[in-house]
Design a protein around this motif. Structure first.
Motif, PDB file in Angstrom:
ATOM      1  N   ALA A 277       0.796  -1.228   0.000  1.00 14.44           N
ATOM      2  CA  ALA A 277       0.000   0.000   0.000  1.00 14.44           C
ATOM      3  C   ALA A 277       0.833   1.285   0.000  1.00 14.44           C
ATOM      4  O   ALA A 277       0.418   2.281  -0.611  1.00 14.44           O
ATOM      5  N   PRO A 278       2.004   1.343   0.670  1.00 15.14           N
ATOM      6  CA  PRO A 278       2.785   2.593   0.652  1.00 15.14           C
ATOM      7  C   PRO A 278       3.167   3.056  -0.754  1.00 15.14           C
ATOM      8  O   PRO A 278       3.332   4.257  -0.984  1.00 15.14           O
ATOM      9  N   ASN A 279       3.307   2.122  -1.681  1.00 10.55           N
ATOM     10  CA  ASN A 279       3.647   2.507  -3.058  1.00 10.55           C
ATOM     11  C   ASN A 279       2.552   3.368  -3.677  1.00 10.55           C
ATOM     12  O   ASN A 279       2.830   4.255  -4.487  1.00 10.55           O
ATOM     13  N   VAL A 280       1.312   3.091  -3.306  1.00  8.66           N
ATOM     14  CA  VAL A 280       0.181   3.870  -3.804  1.00  8.66           C
ATOM     15  C   VAL A 280       0.001   5.146  -2.994  1.00  8.66           C
ATOM     16  O   VAL A 280      -0.299   6.205  -3.542  1.00  8.66           O
ATOM     17  N   ALA A 281       0.202   5.045  -1.693  1.00 12.87           N
ATOM     18  CA  ALA A 281       0.020   6.211  -0.824  1.00 12.87           C
ATOM     19  C   ALA A 281       0.926   7.368  -1.229  1.00 12.87           C
ATOM     20  O   ALA A 281       0.554   8.537  -1.111  1.00 12.87           O
ATOM     21  N   ALA A 282       2.122   7.048  -1.719  1.00 10.59           N
ATOM     22  CA  ALA A 282       3.094   8.086  -2.075  1.00 10.59           C
ATOM     23  C   ALA A 282       2.642   8.927  -3.263  1.00 10.59           C
ATOM     24  O   ALA A 282       3.130  10.048  -3.468  1.00 10.59           O
ATOM     25  N   VAL A 283       1.711   8.414  -4.057  1.00 12.31           N
ATOM     26  CA  VAL A 283       1.278   9.097  -5.284  1.00 12.31           C
ATOM     27  C   VAL A 283       0.455  10.343  -4.979  1.00 12.31           C
ATOM     28  O   VAL A 283       0.464  11.313  -5.734  1.00 12.31           O
ATOM     29  N   ALA A 284      -0.274  10.328  -3.874  1.00  8.82           N
ATOM     30  CA  ALA A 284      -1.249  11.379  -3.595  1.00  8.82           C
ATOM     31  C   ALA A 284      -0.594  12.740  -3.364  1.00  8.82           C
ATOM     32  O   ALA A 284       0.483  12.838  -2.780  1.00  8.82           O
ATOM     33  N   TYR A 285      -1.281  13.778  -3.809  1.00  8.75           N
ATOM     34  CA  TYR A 285      -0.845  15.166  -3.612  1.00  8.75           C
ATOM     35  C   TYR A 285      -1.546  15.700  -2.365  1.00  8.75           C
ATOM     36  O   TYR A 285      -2.722  16.059  -2.399  1.00  8.75           O
ATOM     37  N   VAL A 286      -0.833  15.703  -1.246  1.00  6.73           N
ATOM     38  CA  VAL A 286      -1.403  16.167   0.016  1.00  6.73           C
ATOM     39  C   VAL A 286      -0.453  17.154   0.676  1.00  6.73           C
ATOM     40  O   VAL A 286       0.742  17.179   0.381  1.00  6.73           O
ATOM     41  N   ALA A 287      -0.996  17.937   1.592  1.00  4.30           N
ATOM     42  CA  ALA A 287      -0.200  18.981   2.242  1.00  4.30           C
ATOM     43  C   ALA A 287       0.674  18.453   3.361  1.00  4.30           C
ATOM     44  O   ALA A 287       1.658  19.090   3.729  1.00  4.30           O
ATOM     45  N   HIS A 288       0.302  17.306   3.915  1.00  5.16           N
ATOM     46  CA  HIS A 288       1.039  16.747   5.050  1.00  5.16           C
ATOM     47  C   HIS A 288       0.982  15.219   4.959  1.00  5.16           C
ATOM     48  O   HIS A 288      -0.091  14.651   4.693  1.00  5.16           O
ATOM     49  N   PRO A 289       2.091  14.519   5.187  1.00  6.83           N
ATOM     50  CA  PRO A 289       2.090  13.057   5.094  1.00  6.83           C
ATOM     51  C   PRO A 289       1.048  12.369   5.968  1.00  6.83           C
ATOM     52  O   PRO A 289       0.496  11.327   5.596  1.00  6.83           O
TER      53      PRO A 289
END
Length: 480
Positions: A277-289
């Motif tokens: 799942a972390p491989n997909v989570a890294a794709v998102a454009y968010v302001a804070h991890p």
């Protein structure tokens, strides 16, 4: 001999290491983060609603969540829960819930790390890459370990699991509609090619359509079944809890078997800590991890607490399941149970659900493999094209094979991946705790949290990426 060695290693890793490592570290992450998965559970809805992604085409938190759910939710939600109940009885469902709730914190930690240490894609500057291979390289300086992780991901998800999903889908269609497996295999490959040759944006766009349809459809069927049997729900829940601690004598292995089956079902289904799942989570454009960590922990809840429970209720509310009798299990048990509830249409529904679950998993598996390839190639277009053709060919090949031995080997590679990833997360838990403290502090100050990247000098993060994101968000606030 190779088969015996493979079975021995699988039993060692899953039955003697991960069965203890995953829940123990999950409890540690839960306590050390002050139960972050529960504290921020309802904040997830605001994050999905308010996530900023700019006009240049960044991938949103919701799209990343849907791609993640596409992978977590698969045939295992239909077949795997049935196997767990067959071997562990109704009590296995309770331990599946416990593992799911604990796993939410593990997923939070690994996905927050993936966001913190992400980097820009080699081809598209508006996309990001990340995951265990990336954070083990940047945070620990161990690129050789990142290479091993990438190879294990490619073998497990890109090759073996995609071929296996193809086998499950095509044989299910052959059973329900008498369509030869090779015809379904070709059709599946064509749809797959259309999705992946459009890049990760097309994959996420397809996922954000398919995943809600399949998840809500399956949930609605379960609600219908529960509604038809509403008077039995209190006694069923009581039975699940009772059997979790005092299983029926018909369950071989007693309490140990009940806990083991529930834990294994939870781990296999929600993938928390397995490094995927972390491989997909890294794709998102968010302001804070932390934002994506919260969202990804919710995907574990969707998978295990909601959809796996749907299958469990469908089975346990029917008269098909008999404790201690394992003659009917897997997809057939779920299918027969649904047929008893709503008639012959139930069997066809399971087949269609398997297709949607399986196809969405294929897209997710491919992305994991592509992300691993990017770790080596850094965006080489020729490598990506050849890789897509190869994976498409494997889908056709998988529709014509008996993949038991391949799936067993994939379990071994996934187990090795999980052991490495869990140990790395345990080593890197302090950066995540600092992320949580920083996020909590900004929430208390009444601010919209953004990563204050200059506070992370001791960590080898790409500050240019986070400066660009934070500046972009601040510019939008000023425009408003």
């Amino acid at each position: 001999m190779l088969s015996e060695i493979n079975d021995f290693l699988n039993n060692l890793i899953w039955g003697n290491i991960l069965i203890y490592l995953l829940p123990l570290l999950g409890i540690f992450f839960t306590v050390s983060s002050r139960f972050v998965q529960f504290r921020y559970f309802f904040k997830m809805f605001n994050i999905l609603r308010d996530t900023v992604h700019d006009k240049e085409g960044h991938i949103s938190s919701f799209q990343a969540l849907m791609l993640s759910v596409a992978g977590r939710v698969g045939g295992g939600n239909i077949a795997g829960v049935a196997v767990a109940i067959t071997l562990g009885g109704p009590g296995a469902v309770f331990w599946m819930w416990i593992i799911g709730l604990i796993g939410m914190s593990t997923s939070f930690f690994e996905c927050s790390l993936a966001q913190l240490y992400k980097e820009k894609d080699g081809i598209d500057s508006n996309l990001y890459r990340g995951g265990p291979a990336y954070y083990v390289t940047k945070a620990l300086g161990q690129r050789w370990l990142g290479i091993i992780i990438s190879i294990l991901l490619m073998i497990t998800f890109g090759f073996a699991f995609n071929a296996t999903q193809s086998f499950i889908i095509t044989t299910s269609f052959e059973s329900s509609f008498s369509i030869p497996t090779w015809i379904t295999g070709i059709a599946l490959t064509l749809v797959f090619a259309f999705a992946v040759f459009g890049g990760v944006r097309r994959i996420t766009k397809i996922s954000e359509v398919i995943v809600p349809i399949m998840a809500l459809g399956y949930l609605l069927i379960a609600i219908v079944v529960i509604g038809l049997n509403a008077s039995e729900i209190p006694s069923l829940i009581s039975l699940i809890v009772k059997e979790a601690f005092s299983p029926s004598s018909a369950i071989a292995g007693g309490l140990g078997a009940v806990i083991l089956q529930g834990a294994k079902r939870g781990m296999f289904s929600n993938e928390a800590g397995l490094g995927s799942a972390p491989n997909v989570a890294a794709v998102a454009y968010v302001a804070h991890p932390v934002q994506q960590g919260i969202v990804q922990s919710f995907s574990v809840f969707i998978d295990t607490i909601i959809l796996c429970s749907c299958t469990a209720f469908i089975i346990l509310l029917s008269g098909v399941y008999t404790p201690g009798i394992s003659g009917v299990d897997g997809v057939l048990l779920t299918q027969n149970s649904l047929i008893e509830h709503i008639g012959p249409l139930g069997g066809y529904f399971v087949t269609i659900a398997l297709f949607l679950f399986g196809f969405s998993s294929i897209l997710y598996n491919y992305y994991l493999a592509e992300n691993s390839l990017n770790f080596f190639s850094k965006g080489n277009r020729l490598y990506f094209t050849l890789f897509r053709i190869f994976v498409a060919a494997l889908i056709i090949w998988g529709s014509l094979q008996d993949l038991g031995s391949i799936f067993s080997f994939a379990d071994l590679s996934m187990g090795l991946l999980a052991v490495i990833n869990m140990l790395v997360i345990a080593i890197l838990y302090k950066p995540v705790l600092k992320l949580i403290k920083g996020y909590d502090r900004q929430v208390k100050e009444g601010k919209v949290p953004v990563l204050r990247y200059n506070d992370y000098h001791e960590f080898n993060i790409d500050k240019k990426i986070w400066k660009e994101i934070v500046d972009n968000i601040n510019d939008k606030k000023n425009e408003e």
